[in-house]
Design a protein around this motif. Sequence first.
Motif, PDB file in Angstrom:
ATOM      1  N   MET A   1      13.333  -3.895  27.106  1.00  0.00           N
ATOM      2  CA  MET A   1      13.650  -3.970  28.524  1.00  0.00           C
ATOM      3  C   MET A   1      12.556  -3.291  29.331  1.00  0.00           C
ATOM      4  O   MET A   1      11.906  -2.369  28.855  1.00  0.00           O
ATOM      5  CB  MET A   1      15.009  -3.324  28.813  1.00  0.00           C
ATOM      6  CG  MET A   1      15.058  -1.820  28.609  1.00  0.00           C
ATOM      7  SD  MET A   1      16.672  -1.081  28.959  1.00  0.00           S
ATOM      8  CE  MET A   1      16.833  -1.400  30.703  1.00  0.00           C
ATOM      9  N   ARG A   2      12.371  -3.769  30.525  1.00  0.00           N
ATOM     10  CA  ARG A   2      11.375  -3.193  31.422  1.00  0.00           C
ATOM     11  C   ARG A   2      11.971  -3.117  32.820  1.00  0.00           C
ATOM     12  O   ARG A   2      12.525  -4.097  33.329  1.00  0.00           O
ATOM     13  CB  ARG A   2      10.102  -4.035  31.438  1.00  0.00           C
ATOM     14  CG  ARG A   2       8.986  -3.416  32.277  1.00  0.00           C
ATOM     15  CD  ARG A   2       7.763  -4.311  32.368  1.00  0.00           C
ATOM     16  NE  ARG A   2       6.640  -3.574  32.940  1.00  0.00           N
ATOM     17  CZ  ARG A   2       5.647  -3.069  32.241  1.00  0.00           C
ATOM     18  NH1 ARG A   2       5.615  -3.230  30.926  1.00  0.00           N
ATOM     19  NH2 ARG A   2       4.673  -2.400  32.827  1.00  0.00           N
ATOM     20  N   ASP A  17      17.135  -0.746  24.098  1.00  0.00           N
ATOM     21  CA  ASP A  17      16.343  -1.759  23.411  1.00  0.00           C
ATOM     22  C   ASP A  17      15.680  -1.105  22.196  1.00  0.00           C
ATOM     23  O   ASP A  17      15.015  -0.079  22.330  1.00  0.00           O
ATOM     24  CB  ASP A  17      15.275  -2.316  24.358  1.00  0.00           C
ATOM     25  CG  ASP A  17      14.551  -3.525  23.776  1.00  0.00           C
ATOM     26  OD1 ASP A  17      14.016  -3.413  22.651  1.00  0.00           O
ATOM     27  OD2 ASP A  17      14.510  -4.570  24.447  1.00  0.00           O
ATOM     28  N   PRO A  18      15.844  -1.660  21.003  1.00  0.00           N
ATOM     29  CA  PRO A  18      15.276  -1.011  19.809  1.00  0.00           C
ATOM     30  C   PRO A  18      13.752  -1.011  19.776  1.00  0.00           C
ATOM     31  O   PRO A  18      13.152  -0.235  19.019  1.00  0.00           O
ATOM     32  CB  PRO A  18      15.848  -1.838  18.653  1.00  0.00           C
ATOM     33  CG  PRO A  18      16.190  -3.159  19.254  1.00  0.00           C
ATOM     34  CD  PRO A  18      16.597  -2.880  20.667  1.00  0.00           C
ATOM     35  N   ASP A  19      13.121  -1.864  20.600  1.00  0.00           N
ATOM     36  CA  ASP A  19      11.662  -1.987  20.546  1.00  0.00           C
ATOM     37  C   ASP A  19      10.948  -1.385  21.751  1.00  0.00           C
ATOM     38  O   ASP A  19       9.989  -0.632  21.592  1.00  0.00           O
ATOM     39  CB  ASP A  19      11.270  -3.463  20.409  1.00  0.00           C
ATOM     40  CG  ASP A  19      11.793  -4.079  19.126  1.00  0.00           C
ATOM     41  OD1 ASP A  19      11.672  -3.427  18.073  1.00  0.00           O
ATOM     42  OD2 ASP A  19      12.342  -5.196  19.188  1.00  0.00           O
ATOM     43  N   TYR A  35      21.272   6.874  30.312  1.00  0.00           N
ATOM     44  CA  TYR A  35      21.727   7.116  28.950  1.00  0.00           C
ATOM     45  C   TYR A  35      20.700   6.491  28.015  1.00  0.00           C
ATOM     46  O   TYR A  35      20.561   5.276  27.951  1.00  0.00           O
ATOM     47  CB  TYR A  35      23.109   6.507  28.728  1.00  0.00           C
ATOM     48  CG  TYR A  35      24.147   7.023  29.691  1.00  0.00           C
ATOM     49  CD1 TYR A  35      24.803   8.227  29.459  1.00  0.00           C
ATOM     50  CD2 TYR A  35      24.455   6.321  30.855  1.00  0.00           C
ATOM     51  CE1 TYR A  35      25.747   8.718  30.352  1.00  0.00           C
ATOM     52  CE2 TYR A  35      25.399   6.802  31.759  1.00  0.00           C
ATOM     53  CZ  TYR A  35      26.038   8.001  31.498  1.00  0.00           C
ATOM     54  OH  TYR A  35      26.970   8.484  32.394  1.00  0.00           O
ATOM     55  N   SER A  36      19.969   7.341  27.309  1.00  0.00           N
ATOM     56  CA  SER A  36      18.853   6.852  26.504  1.00  0.00           C
ATOM     57  C   SER A  36      19.168   6.923  25.013  1.00  0.00           C
ATOM     58  O   SER A  36      19.405   8.003  24.462  1.00  0.00           O
ATOM     59  CB  SER A  36      17.590   7.664  26.799  1.00  0.00           C
ATOM     60  OG  SER A  36      16.555   7.306  25.905  1.00  0.00           O
ATOM     61  N   HIS A  37      19.153   5.751  24.378  1.00  0.00           N
ATOM     62  CA  HIS A  37      19.212   5.657  22.922  1.00  0.00           C
ATOM     63  C   HIS A  37      17.805   5.458  22.356  1.00  0.00           C
ATOM     64  O   HIS A  37      17.650   5.242  21.158  1.00  0.00           O
ATOM     65  CB  HIS A  37      20.094   4.479  22.503  1.00  0.00           C
ATOM     66  CG  HIS A  37      21.523   4.597  22.939  1.00  0.00           C
ATOM     67  ND1 HIS A  37      22.523   5.084  22.121  1.00  0.00           N
ATOM     68  CD2 HIS A  37      22.119   4.305  24.125  1.00  0.00           C
ATOM     69  CE1 HIS A  37      23.680   5.071  22.776  1.00  0.00           C
ATOM     70  NE2 HIS A  37      23.461   4.605  23.991  1.00  0.00           N
ATOM     71  N   ALA A  38      16.809   5.509  23.218  1.00  0.00           N
ATOM     72  CA  ALA A  38      15.439   5.179  22.829  1.00  0.00           C
ATOM     73  C   ALA A  38      14.844   6.249  21.923  1.00  0.00           C
ATOM     74  O   ALA A  38      15.116   7.444  22.068  1.00  0.00           O
ATOM     75  CB  ALA A  38      14.575   5.007  24.072  1.00  0.00           C
ATOM     76  N   SER A  42       9.959   3.809  21.110  1.00  0.00           N
ATOM     77  CA  SER A  42      10.465   2.722  21.958  1.00  0.00           C
ATOM     78  C   SER A  42      10.606   3.108  23.426  1.00  0.00           C
ATOM     79  O   SER A  42      10.937   2.265  24.258  1.00  0.00           O
ATOM     80  CB  SER A  42      11.819   2.217  21.437  1.00  0.00           C
ATOM     81  OG  SER A  42      12.824   3.206  21.581  1.00  0.00           O
ATOM     82  N   LEU A  43      10.352   4.382  23.767  1.00  0.00           N
ATOM     83  CA  LEU A  43      10.428   4.813  25.161  1.00  0.00           C
ATOM     84  C   LEU A  43       9.020   4.898  25.732  1.00  0.00           C
ATOM     85  O   LEU A  43       8.164   5.606  25.204  1.00  0.00           O
ATOM     86  CB  LEU A  43      11.122   6.171  25.264  1.00  0.00           C
ATOM     87  CG  LEU A  43      11.278   6.756  26.675  1.00  0.00           C
ATOM     88  CD1 LEU A  43      12.087   5.825  27.572  1.00  0.00           C
ATOM     89  CD2 LEU A  43      11.939   8.137  26.608  1.00  0.00           C
TER      90      LEU A  43
END
Length: 197
Positions: A1-2, A17-19, A35-38, A42-43
């Motif tokens: 995502m961007r 987004d995993p990438d 909320y960041s799962h990065a 990937s961040l």
Amino acid sequence: MRIDNQKLVDIALTLNDPDHNVLGPNLYIESCQLYSHASTSSLVIAGVTMTDCTFEQIEPLLNFHFENAHLINTSFIGTYDGCDFGDWDSNKRSSIKDCDFTEAKVNNSRFINCDMASIKLPSWPIFSIINPCNAHEYVIGQDWPGDLGIDLDVITDMPAECSAIIMNAEKLASDNELSITDIYYILSNIPGFKTSL
């Protein structure tokens, strides 16, 4: 995502987004919850100003530099290990001020070219050494138990631009077979040592 070239106000954003999770360029985020799962890989921060926000890192963020980011009056939640906040060369590119880390787990992280009086940090066993380069001569001149002297040599051997380094005393105590009480009294003599009990 961007997400780029816009201003976002009072919304919730999830970075999962995993990438690729790209923030910026020309992104202004105000009064938002992130909320960041990065992960570190990937961040990507390509130019963001974050004001009056909450940034919650769901997975531990390791060895990440919040570069190309202006962080203002933002609260951080989650685990940050080996992270850098601020900029070595220019506050026009990256900066941090008036931010709150009291609900975060922070270790081995540096705050660069900033006013630490404006930063709220977690309480003990998290501690900071303000202007660590000023403590280096003291550190290398002492006898320390175990390998603590090596650890302290590394974390105080910093450029003058490093305003503070934040560490977790529990990890230092465990690594050097010391009690948390003993390490508090040992560390409290270091110039620039600061924590809240």
